[in-house]
Write a protein that holds these residues in place. Structure first.
Motif, PDB file in Angstrom:
ATOM      1  N   ASP A 101       0.868  -1.731   0.200  1.00  0.00           N
ATOM      2  CA  ASP A 101      -0.115   0.207  -0.068  1.00  0.00           C
ATOM      3  C   ASP A 101       0.634   1.567  -0.544  1.00  0.00           C
ATOM      4  OD1 ASP A 101      -1.415   2.133   0.193  1.00  0.00           O
ATOM      5  OD2 ASP A 101      -2.967   1.271   2.151  1.00  0.00           O
ATOM      6  N   MET A 102       0.879   2.384  -1.411  1.00  0.00           N
ATOM      7  CA  MET A 102       1.742   3.300  -1.101  1.00  0.00           C
ATOM      8  C   MET A 102       1.692   4.401  -0.587  1.00  0.00           C
ATOM      9  SD  MET A 102       3.541   2.037  -4.760  1.00  0.00           S
ATOM     10  CE  MET A 102       4.023   3.287  -4.811  1.00  0.00           C
ATOM     11  N   ASP A 103       0.416   4.380   0.268  1.00  0.00           N
ATOM     12  CA  ASP A 103      -0.417   5.963   0.768  1.00  0.00           C
ATOM     13  C   ASP A 103       0.487   5.720   1.801  1.00  0.00           C
ATOM     14  OD1 ASP A 103      -1.961   7.846   1.841  1.00  0.00           O
ATOM     15  OD2 ASP A 103      -2.441   6.304   3.317  1.00  0.00           O
ATOM     16  N   GLY A 104       1.176   7.211   2.053  1.00  0.00           N
ATOM     17  CA  GLY A 104       1.937   7.760   3.225  1.00  0.00           C
ATOM     18  C   GLY A 104       3.066   7.488   3.005  1.00  0.00           C
ATOM     19  N   GLN A 105       3.838   6.604   1.281  1.00  0.00           N
ATOM     20  CA  GLN A 105       5.250   6.497   0.722  1.00  0.00           C
ATOM     21  C   GLN A 105       5.819   8.412  -0.063  1.00  0.00           C
ATOM     22  OE1 GLN A 105       7.307   3.510   0.734  1.00  0.00           O
ATOM     23  NE2 GLN A 105       5.585   2.806   2.388  1.00  0.00           N
ATOM     24  N   ASP A 106       7.267   7.486   0.860  1.00  0.00           N
ATOM     25  CA  ASP A 106       7.694   9.188   0.824  1.00  0.00           C
ATOM     26  C   ASP A 106       7.938   9.289  -0.692  1.00  0.00           C
ATOM     27  OD1 ASP A 106       9.440  11.571   1.388  1.00  0.00           O
ATOM     28  OD2 ASP A 106      11.297  10.603   1.918  1.00  0.00           O
ATOM     29  N   ILE A 107       7.497  10.748  -0.751  1.00  0.00           N
ATOM     30  CA  ILE A 107       7.100  11.554  -2.489  1.00  0.00           C
ATOM     31  C   ILE A 107       8.492  12.156  -3.386  1.00  0.00           C
ATOM     32  CG2 ILE A 107       5.136  11.477  -2.284  1.00  0.00           C
ATOM     33  CD1 ILE A 107       5.274  14.307  -2.258  1.00  0.00           C
ATOM     34  N   GLU A 108       9.295  12.092  -2.076  1.00  0.00           N
ATOM     35  CA  GLU A 108      10.768  12.749  -2.519  1.00  0.00           C
ATOM     36  C   GLU A 108      12.005  12.326  -2.796  1.00  0.00           C
ATOM     37  OE1 GLU A 108      11.182  16.088  -2.333  1.00  0.00           O
ATOM     38  OE2 GLU A 108       8.838  16.008  -1.599  1.00  0.00           O
ATOM     39  N   ASP A 109      12.725  12.617  -3.933  1.00  0.00           N
ATOM     40  CA  ASP A 109      13.875  11.719  -4.383  1.00  0.00           C
ATOM     41  C   ASP A 109      14.418  11.227  -2.990  1.00  0.00           C
ATOM     42  OD1 ASP A 109      12.709  10.826  -6.787  1.00  0.00           O
ATOM     43  OD2 ASP A 109      14.048  12.536  -8.038  1.00  0.00           O
ATOM     44  N   PRO A 110      15.207  10.101  -3.213  1.00  0.00           N
ATOM     45  CA  PRO A 110      15.824  10.053  -2.137  1.00  0.00           C
ATOM     46  C   PRO A 110      17.758  10.697  -1.921  1.00  0.00           C
ATOM     47  CG  PRO A 110      15.553   8.053  -2.345  1.00  0.00           C
ATOM     48  CD  PRO A 110      14.839   9.265  -3.143  1.00  0.00           C
ATOM     49  N   LEU A 111      18.542  10.197  -1.132  1.00  0.00           N
ATOM     50  CA  LEU A 111      19.780  10.503  -1.168  1.00  0.00           C
ATOM     51  C   LEU A 111      20.527   9.366  -1.296  1.00  0.00           C
ATOM     52  CD1 LEU A 111      20.950  13.658   0.867  1.00  0.00           C
ATOM     53  CD2 LEU A 111      20.128  13.740  -2.002  1.00  0.00           C
ATOM     54  N   PRO A 112      21.284   9.050  -2.176  1.00  0.00           N
ATOM     55  CA  PRO A 112      22.285   7.719  -2.057  1.00  0.00           C
ATOM     56  C   PRO A 112      22.974   7.557  -1.100  1.00  0.00           C
ATOM     57  CG  PRO A 112      23.121   8.667  -3.722  1.00  0.00           C
ATOM     58  CD  PRO A 112      21.718   9.492  -3.302  1.00  0.00           C
ATOM     59  N   PRO A 113      23.267   6.268  -0.794  1.00  0.00           N
ATOM     60  CA  PRO A 113      24.428   6.226  -0.221  1.00  0.00           C
ATOM     61  C   PRO A 113      25.952   7.171   0.268  1.00  0.00           C
ATOM     62  CG  PRO A 113      22.997   4.183  -0.104  1.00  0.00           C
ATOM     63  CD  PRO A 113      23.063   4.945  -1.233  1.00  0.00           C
ATOM     64  N   ASP A 114      26.327   7.599   1.213  1.00  0.00           N
ATOM     65  CA  ASP A 114      27.580   8.460   1.064  1.00  0.00           C
ATOM     66  C   ASP A 114      28.361   7.144  -0.530  1.00  0.00           C
ATOM     67  OD1 ASP A 114      26.564   9.800   3.051  1.00  0.00           O
ATOM     68  OD2 ASP A 114      27.974   9.464   4.205  1.00  0.00           O
ATOM     69  N   GLY A 115      29.179   7.678  -0.492  1.00  0.00           N
ATOM     70  CA  GLY A 115      30.337   7.939  -1.721  1.00  0.00           C
ATOM     71  C   GLY A 115      29.533   7.431  -3.245  1.00  0.00           C
ATOM     72  N   PHE A 116      28.077   7.198  -3.268  1.00  0.00           N
ATOM     73  CA  PHE A 116      27.681   6.491  -3.650  1.00  0.00           C
ATOM     74  C   PHE A 116      27.021   7.138  -5.177  1.00  0.00           C
ATOM     75  CE2 PHE A 116      27.854   2.845  -1.296  1.00  0.00           C
ATOM     76  CZ  PHE A 116      28.545   1.521  -2.180  1.00  0.00           C
TER      77      PHE A 116
END
Length: 216
Positions: A101-116
């Motif tokens: 259920d995608m209700d409440g999922q983050d709509i912003e592009d996340p940042l990749p882990p450090d170094g990637f």
């Protein structure tokens, strides 16, 4: 949460085939895709087939080497026995059909882990995400949106980069893309190795997935 129906399987199939560029057709109520990049033959899909339907689809699968027959079911033991009767070998039983259920999922592009570094490629139906380290591919994934459903596919992390948060990053980045297309529900088929990640991210299991091949 959605019950697993023929319509839901068809929606997953449509998104999966779209993401991979497969030619499709139907045999009765069952969809099939031409695996031009793998076996160069057809793979058939069925949800909880009856005895007669299983026999008919097994007959189609036996028409040539490379044909596959995949069912989504809660009756693994029964179909293990049926495979022997109808000349099929069980190729795998460790995948699971899952829903989110995608209700409440983050709509912003996340940042990749450090170094990637990461790049998101968007299309009219979804998109794909590629994560790299010094130009070397580290993780990737695809999503296609069909009628409000986001179908996730080919989620993979290279062996040297596992346990570093890349799987979670790829899924969240794909979810941000899917939400741009107003997706309300996520669908995927997970191998056993991915279940821990997907359950952590809120996915629920609906049924087991079995794949058969002709016993030639």
């Amino acid at each position: 949460m959605n019950a697993l129906t023929d319509d839901l399987l068809d929606t997953w199939f449509t998104g999966w085939a779209l993401a991979r560029g497969y030619q499709t057709r139907r045999e009765g109520r069952f969809p099939a895709a031409f695996l031009h990049d793998k076996t160069n033959n057809w793979e058939y899909f069925a949800l909880e087939p009856s005895h007669d339907e299983f026999a008919a689809l097994a007959s189609s699968a036996r028409q040539g080497a490379g044909r596959l027959f995949t069912i989504v079911t809660s009756r693994i033991g029964e179909f293990n026995g049926a495979a022997n009767v109808y000349g099929l070998s069980v190729r795998s039983t460790d995948e699971v059909f899952m829903v989110l259920d995608m209700d409440g999922q983050d709509i912003e592009d996340p940042l990749p882990p450090d170094g990637f570094e990461a790049e998101t490629f968007r299309s009219g139906t979804g998109g794909r995400v590629l994560v790299t380290l010094d130009g070397e591919p580290a993780a990737l994934g695809h999503v296609a949106v069909v009628d409000g459903y986001a179908v996730y596919d080919q989620i993979a992390t290279e062996p040297d980069f596992r346990r570093r948060g890349l799987g979670s990053y790829v899924m969240r980045a794909l979810t941000a893309v899917a939400l741009e297309h107003d997706a309300e529900t996520g669908l995927l088929i997970s191998p056993e190795t991915g279940l821990e990640l997907y359950r952590y991210l809120g996915w629920e299991s609906l049924a087991s997935v079995m794949m058969f091949e002709p016993r030639l």
